[in-house]
Enzyme design. Structure first.
Site, mmCIF file in Angstrom:
data_model
loop_
_atom_site.group_PDB
_atom_site.id
_atom_site.type_symbol
_atom_site.label_atom_id
_atom_site.label_comp_id
_atom_site.label_asym_id
_atom_site.label_seq_id
_atom_site.Cartn_x
_atom_site.Cartn_y
_atom_site.Cartn_z
ATOM 1 N N HIS A 173 -40.351 31.534 -0.186
ATOM 2 C CA HIS A 173 -39.824 32.111 -1.427
ATOM 3 C C HIS A 173 -39.656 33.616 -1.273
ATOM 4 O O HIS A 173 -40.332 34.265 -0.484
ATOM 5 C CB HIS A 173 -40.715 31.793 -2.632
ATOM 6 N N GLU A 232 -47.494 34.639 2.804
ATOM 7 C CA GLU A 232 -48.698 34.096 2.170
ATOM 8 C C GLU A 232 -49.251 32.895 2.929
ATOM 9 O O GLU A 232 -50.449 32.588 2.831
ATOM 10 C CB GLU A 232 -48.395 33.680 0.720
#
Length: 282
Positions: free
Chosen positions: A193, A240
């Protein structure tokens, strides 16, 4: 002896927390995503750990650009919920496990990880959304939590290899704890993302699915994936996923896959989720 019995990985999309808190989980947009966690909630109800070590990143909610530790562990009895700009989420405080956390922190520092110790900490959606996905909306969280915050927000960030090694060190530390505890390690964040710039909304499903395959079967190679690849292939926030490597390192060389779920989109994020157990632990 304490033991690590499972690893959980899941995205921690902030809008998911809003959907839970506002009772929107059955809306057409959200229902398919939340349905993907029905199995997980049932499994977790039967396999609730005494303690969950939750690896997450603070999104400049408690930490700021002035202070951003590479690795930081919460040792307190409880952790309040951050105000992320719209008030704290209406959820219970997170209860800590200070005895185990102190032991693990001491072991990690002895193993040469320069860990920041947090005796006061407020936790944001990076930690609370995974709790909501796995436990729903209880009056009290059914497990104690050790928050482990990782800097994936600003440069320089830890390498995948360092994160994987940290997971292995956590496993050693938990196994050396003199107490009969069932411990899980959760790796949160991702998947692909990007929330800003010309590529905002980027989703790379083939890359995401390959990452999950490699996390299970070939993490020793996956740990050397450079940060630049995460940015190019998975977007600016895709890094992440190095936090999933901490979870995987904590499970040992081989794992059994209990459950897998992948969904696009949730907000502008690809949601990925795994339940893994150490090989032969069942």
């Amino acid at each position: 002896m304490a033991r690590i019995t499972a690893g959980i990985s899941t995205s921690h999309v902030p809008a998911v927390g809003v959907a839970v808190d506002m009772g929107r989980t059955e809306e057409d947009y959200w229902k398919p995503m939340f349905a993907g966690y029905d199995f997980s909630k049932k499994w977790m109800a039967e396999n609730t750990p005494d303690v969950a070590i939750i690896v997450y990143n603070d999104h400049a909610s408690y930490f700021g650009m002035e202070i951003m530790p590479t690795f930081a562990m919460g040792l307190a009895n409880s952790f309040e919920i951050c105000d992320e700009g719209y008030g704290p989420r209406p959820i219970p405080p997170v209860m800590g496990a200070p005895e185990l956390a102190t032991h693990v922190a001491g072991s990690l520092i002895t193993d040469d990880f320069d860990l920041t110790i947090l005796n006061v900490l407020e936790v944001d959606h990076g930690l609370t959304v995974p709790l909501s996905l796995m436990f729903g909306a209880p009056d009290k969280w059914p497990t104690r939590v050790i928050p482990l915050a990782v800097n994936v927000v600003m440069n320089p960030q830890p390498s995948g290899a360092r994160c994987f090694a940290l997971g292995k060190a956590i496993r050693r530390a938990v196994q050396q704890f003199d107490g009969d505890l069932d411990v899980q390690v959760w790796g949160t964040g991702g998947m692909s993302h990007q929330i800003q710039g010309a590529r905002a909304g980027l989703i790379n499903e083939p890359w995401d699915r390959k990452f999950m395959d490699d996390l299970i079967n070939d993490p020793e190679v996956l740990q050397y994936k450079p940060h630049l690849e995460y940015m190019i292939e998975a977007g600016s926030e895709g890094v992440e996923l190095i936090m999933w490597l901490i979870m995987r390192g904590a499970l040992g060389p081989e794992v059994d896959e209990v459950y897998r779920f992948y969904h696009v989109p949730a907000s502008n994020t690809a949601v990925g989720h795994l339940i893994l157990t150490p090989k032969g632990s069942e």
